[in-house]
Write a protein that holds these residues in place. Structure first.
Motif, PDB file in Angstrom:
ATOM      1  N   LYS A 250      54.292  30.257  40.156  1.00 16.39           N
ATOM      2  CA  LYS A 250      53.226  30.785  41.175  1.00 16.39           C
ATOM      3  C   LYS A 250      53.517  32.243  41.478  1.00 16.39           C
ATOM      4  CE  LYS A 250      52.395  30.535  46.327  1.00 16.39           C
ATOM      5  NZ  LYS A 250      52.850  30.102  47.654  1.00 16.39           N
ATOM      6  N   THR A 251      54.430  32.844  40.918  1.00 16.48           N
ATOM      7  CA  THR A 251      54.668  34.525  41.082  1.00 16.48           C
ATOM      8  C   THR A 251      53.912  34.936  39.801  1.00 16.48           C
ATOM      9  OG1 THR A 251      56.902  34.116  42.202  1.00 16.48           O
ATOM     10  CG2 THR A 251      56.418  36.216  40.875  1.00 16.48           C
ATOM     11  N   ASP A 252      54.056  34.268  38.648  1.00 16.60           N
ATOM     12  CA  ASP A 252      53.479  34.771  37.440  1.00 16.60           C
ATOM     13  C   ASP A 252      51.931  34.690  37.452  1.00 16.60           C
ATOM     14  OD1 ASP A 252      55.795  35.666  36.630  1.00 16.60           O
ATOM     15  OD2 ASP A 252      56.192  33.989  35.117  1.00 16.60           O
ATOM     16  N   SER A 253      51.353  33.546  38.166  1.00 19.64           N
ATOM     17  CA  SER A 253      49.957  33.248  38.304  1.00 19.64           C
ATOM     18  C   SER A 253      49.056  34.439  38.439  1.00 19.64           C
ATOM     19  CB  SER A 253      49.648  31.840  38.891  1.00 19.64           C
ATOM     20  OG  SER A 253      49.931  32.112  40.094  1.00 19.64           O
ATOM     21  N   SER A 254      49.475  35.064  39.370  1.00 17.80           N
ATOM     22  CA  SER A 254      48.601  36.009  40.242  1.00 17.80           C
ATOM     23  C   SER A 254      49.136  37.532  39.547  1.00 17.80           C
ATOM     24  CB  SER A 254      48.827  36.005  41.468  1.00 17.80           C
ATOM     25  OG  SER A 254      49.891  36.288  42.164  1.00 17.80           O
ATOM     26  N   VAL A 255      48.023  38.560  39.482  1.00 18.43           N
ATOM     27  CA  VAL A 255      48.189  39.803  39.172  1.00 18.43           C
ATOM     28  C   VAL A 255      48.146  40.604  40.451  1.00 18.43           C
ATOM     29  CG1 VAL A 255      47.454  41.720  37.765  1.00 18.43           C
ATOM     30  CG2 VAL A 255      47.398  39.404  36.846  1.00 18.43           C
ATOM     31  N   SER A 256      49.284  41.515  40.690  1.00 22.02           N
ATOM     32  CA  SER A 256      48.996  42.373  41.703  1.00 22.02           C
ATOM     33  C   SER A 256      47.917  43.524  41.537  1.00 22.02           C
ATOM     34  CB  SER A 256      50.477  43.183  41.921  1.00 22.02           C
ATOM     35  OG  SER A 256      50.665  44.231  42.985  1.00 22.02           O
ATOM     36  N   ASN A 257      47.437  43.859  42.649  1.00 23.77           N
ATOM     37  CA  ASN A 257      46.460  44.814  42.782  1.00 23.77           C
ATOM     38  C   ASN A 257      47.216  46.450  42.104  1.00 23.77           C
ATOM     39  OD1 ASN A 257      44.513  43.338  43.616  1.00 23.77           O
ATOM     40  ND2 ASN A 257      44.510  44.135  45.682  1.00 23.77           N
ATOM     41  N   ARG A 258      48.524  46.329  42.164  1.00 27.49           N
ATOM     42  CA  ARG A 258      49.091  47.631  41.997  1.00 27.49           C
ATOM     43  C   ARG A 258      50.104  47.303  40.721  1.00 27.49           C
ATOM     44  NH1 ARG A 258      51.149  50.882  47.306  1.00 27.49           N
ATOM     45  NH2 ARG A 258      49.061  51.269  48.260  1.00 27.49           N
ATOM     46  N   CYS A 259      49.498  46.743  39.615  1.00 27.40           N
ATOM     47  CA  CYS A 259      50.197  46.326  38.506  1.00 27.40           C
ATOM     48  C   CYS A 259      50.756  47.668  37.790  1.00 27.40           C
ATOM     49  CB  CYS A 259      49.549  45.389  37.661  1.00 27.40           C
ATOM     50  SG  CYS A 259      48.150  46.165  36.566  1.00 27.40           S
ATOM     51  N   SER A 260      51.622  47.333  36.884  1.00 26.57           N
ATOM     52  CA  SER A 260      52.068  48.453  36.071  1.00 26.57           C
ATOM     53  C   SER A 260      52.346  47.982  34.672  1.00 26.57           C
ATOM     54  CB  SER A 260      53.319  49.002  36.532  1.00 26.57           C
ATOM     55  OG  SER A 260      54.608  47.959  36.597  1.00 26.57           O
ATOM     56  N   VAL A 261      51.791  48.744  33.687  1.00 27.67           N
ATOM     57  CA  VAL A 261      52.035  48.122  32.258  1.00 27.67           C
ATOM     58  C   VAL A 261      53.233  48.451  32.069  1.00 27.67           C
ATOM     59  CG1 VAL A 261      50.964  48.588  29.988  1.00 27.67           C
ATOM     60  CG2 VAL A 261      49.643  48.912  31.659  1.00 27.67           C
ATOM     61  N   PRO A 262      54.081  47.397  31.343  1.00 31.83           N
ATOM     62  CA  PRO A 262      55.491  47.477  30.762  1.00 31.83           C
ATOM     63  C   PRO A 262      55.694  48.350  29.761  1.00 31.83           C
ATOM     64  CG  PRO A 262      54.364  45.576  30.108  1.00 31.83           C
ATOM     65  CD  PRO A 262      53.316  46.076  31.046  1.00 31.83           C
ATOM     66  N   GLY A 263      57.045  48.800  29.638  1.00 31.81           N
ATOM     67  CA  GLY A 263      57.559  49.761  28.791  1.00 31.81           C
ATOM     68  C   GLY A 263      57.074  49.385  27.377  1.00 31.81           C
ATOM     69  N   TYR A 264      57.121  48.055  26.785  1.00 34.57           N
ATOM     70  CA  TYR A 264      56.914  47.900  25.306  1.00 34.57           C
ATOM     71  C   TYR A 264      55.571  47.994  25.021  1.00 34.57           C
ATOM     72  CZ  TYR A 264      55.307  43.275  26.886  1.00 34.57           C
ATOM     73  OH  TYR A 264      54.332  42.285  27.730  1.00 34.57           O
ATOM     74  N   LYS A 265      54.669  47.772  25.896  1.00 33.98           N
ATOM     75  CA  LYS A 265      53.258  48.319  25.697  1.00 33.98           C
ATOM     76  C   LYS A 265      52.946  49.913  25.594  1.00 33.98           C
ATOM     77  CE  LYS A 265      50.623  44.176  27.274  1.00 33.98           C
ATOM     78  NZ  LYS A 265      49.596  43.526  28.347  1.00 33.98           N
ATOM     79  N   GLN A 266      53.625  50.216  26.490  1.00 33.30           N
ATOM     80  CA  GLN A 266      53.644  51.902  26.592  1.00 33.30           C
ATOM     81  C   GLN A 266      54.177  52.487  25.165  1.00 33.30           C
ATOM     82  OE1 GLN A 266      55.141  53.320  29.995  1.00 33.30           O
ATOM     83  NE2 GLN A 266      53.954  52.297  31.292  1.00 33.30           N
TER      84      GLN A 266
END
Length: 505
Positions: A250-266
């Motif tokens: 349930k937690t992983d199924s939605s995206v927060s309006n204030r998401c942050s791009v993880p470090g491995y993508k950066q």
């Protein structure tokens, strides 16, 4: 010095002879099981490893809804089983499983499953070290070690096994990775361990892997040399099934309006091509050539272990435009099959998509909310992207700020950010190309504001500004009011947020 060298050579000879002797012992035992013990099985003249009446094998086959009888036969060829290659595999798996026992992830009492094992060397290795209640599954059975089953469809009830193993890169080759992971989570008991061997070793694929197995928590990993030339390096990942799986899903199924791009993508941005800082005097040449410098994400990282692979073309125009000429022919897909969404408001191109398999047309305008819009087709001298005399369409009031109005239609706009959040998830690999004739200055901020931008792995963005015209030296296009500096700021704002964005032309 000579004495030391002599001792070193003597010790090396002792070690080599010991290893050869150990291999011989395993080979003799292997041959004995096949040729001597096999004759006592109730399989007629065929060979077998273990008696069909052994309780552990009977229990596992029964759990799969099957049975063993006197008409059953073993499909494993005893000659092939006695080859040095098979011995090598068995010895490798014995070492792997012994280490897992030492680390506490496996015990001789563990009810164990080996997934996608054609012959069952890993099952045999488990039984050799005392894990008797073991069985393998593969699309073609090789009883009694391996019964019929698939990595994405186990023939067992929920919560059956204490230990599940998948070796030799089986998950890497699966075209149903999400179902593969779901089946492991379903048949593994709570607090049970799953061990996966993969050839993917980079951080990007590792994080995709962990997100895919939301049944479990990451426990341990290590790197080792493989036995197969096609898989020389192995990344072993150990996971433990957690009890509160529904809460995590349930937690992983939605995206927060204030998401942050993880470090491995950066971190990927450090490898990306630099932005063109200075406004090009001949953008029709400079920006077109820049595509040759693009560092595609799949060329920098392994994109395995995704639930789906999705390409969204916002402002697709004709089917042969960017979908065929660029994405299908040039984008490195790592042999993945992508679901393609073509978003195009201009009805002039809609008929081209009716018979195209694997492409879903959204005949609307990507916008910041659901509402009716005025869609204007206009063209100014020097436009390059004109197909069959058709100008470029853009959303704007009926009164044009410049150019020649060819036609005006009332169309339906839709909330693109909301659609994206309802169409893809963080488990998907999403590529987006956006060419929307200036509307990017509305859509990109909305994607950032809603957090939908975090669902996109790679962006190809054409930013529209009052660029120099090819037809008229020293004259800027009157179609757009934005400057190159404002476009550059838009690109920088995305990269600063960790979004891998490229300058499209």
């Amino acid at each position: 010095m000579e004495l030391a060298a002599g001792k070193s050579g003597f010790l090396r000879n002792v070690v080599v002879r010991f290893l050869l002797f150990s291999l011989l012992v395993v080979g003799v035992r292997f041959a004995y099981v096949i040729t001597i013990r096999g004759e006592s099985c109730s399989f007629g003249d065929d060979f077998c490893f273990f008696s069909s009446t052994s309780p552990e094998n009977q229990n596992l086959v029964t759990a799969a809804g099957g049975h063993l009888d006197s008409s059953s036969s073993v499909t494993l060829n005893p000659i092939a089983a006695a080859t040095p290659e098979v011995h090598k595999r068995v010895m490798f798996y014995i070492t792997v499983f012994q280490d897992l026992i030492v680390d506490g992830f496996l015990s001789t009492k563990s009810k164990s499953l080996c997934v996608e094992t054609p012959v069952g060397e890993d099952v045999y290795a488990l039984k050799e070290i005392g894990v008797d209640d073991s069985v393998g599954i593969y699309k073609k059975a090789s009883k009694p070690l391996v019964i019929n089953g698939l990595g994405h469809k186990h023939p067992f009830k929920d919560n059956t096994f204490d230990f599940i193993f998948s070796g030799n890169g089986a998950l890497d080759r699966s075209d149903k990775a999400a179902e593969f992971a779901a089946e492991v989570g379903r048949t593994l008991k709570p607090e049970g361990y799953a061990v996966i061997h993969t050839s993917s070793i980079d951080t990007y694929s590792f994080n995709s892997f962990i997100r895919l197995f939301n049944c479990c928590k990451f426990v341990h990993s290590r790197h080792m040399d493989g036995f197969d030339p096609d898989m020389p390096h192995i990344h072993e990942i150990v996971m433990k099934k957690i009890v509160d799986i529904k809460i995590r899903e349930k937690t992983d199924s939605s995206v927060s309006n204030r998401c942050s791009v993880p470090g491995y993508k950066q971190d990927l941005l450090k490898k990306a091509e630099p932005l063109i800082e200075t406004e090009p005097l001949k953008p029709w040449i400079t920006l077109k050539r820049n595509i040759e410098n693009v560092k595609y994400l799949p060329s920098m990282a392994d994109i395995n272990f995704k639930q789906r692979y999705v390409y969204v073309d916002v402002g697709a125009r004709s089917y042969g435009s960017s979908i065929v000429s660029w994405f299908k022919k040039q984008y490195p897909k790592q042999n993945k099959t992508f679901d393609i969404y073509a978003i195009e408001a201009d009805k002039h191109f809609h008929d081209q998509y009716q018979s195209k398999k694997g492409v879903k047309l959204l005949p609307y305008a990507a916008w910041v909310k659901n509402e009716s819009l005025v869609f204007e087709i206009n063209q100014t001298p020097g436009d390059e992207n004109v197909e069959k005399g058709r100008g470029m369409g853009r959303i704007q009031p009926v009164k044009s700020g410049g150019g020649i109005v060819g036609s005006v239609d009332v169309i339906q706009g839709f909330d693109f950010a909301n659609w994206l959040k309802n169409t893809v998830t963080e488990k998907d690999f999403v590529v987006m190309k956006m060419d929307v004739e200036g509307t990017e200055f509305d859509l990109i901020p909305k994607l950032i504001e809603t957090g939908a931008i975090c669902l996109i792995d790679e962006v190809f963005l054409e930013c529209h500004y009052n660029r120099w015209q090819k037809c008229c030296p020293g004259v800027r296009s009157p179609k757009y009011q934005k400057t190159y500096g404002q476009c550059l700021d838009l690109f920088k704002s995305l990269r600063q947020r960790g979004v891998l964005v490229h300058q499209w032309w």
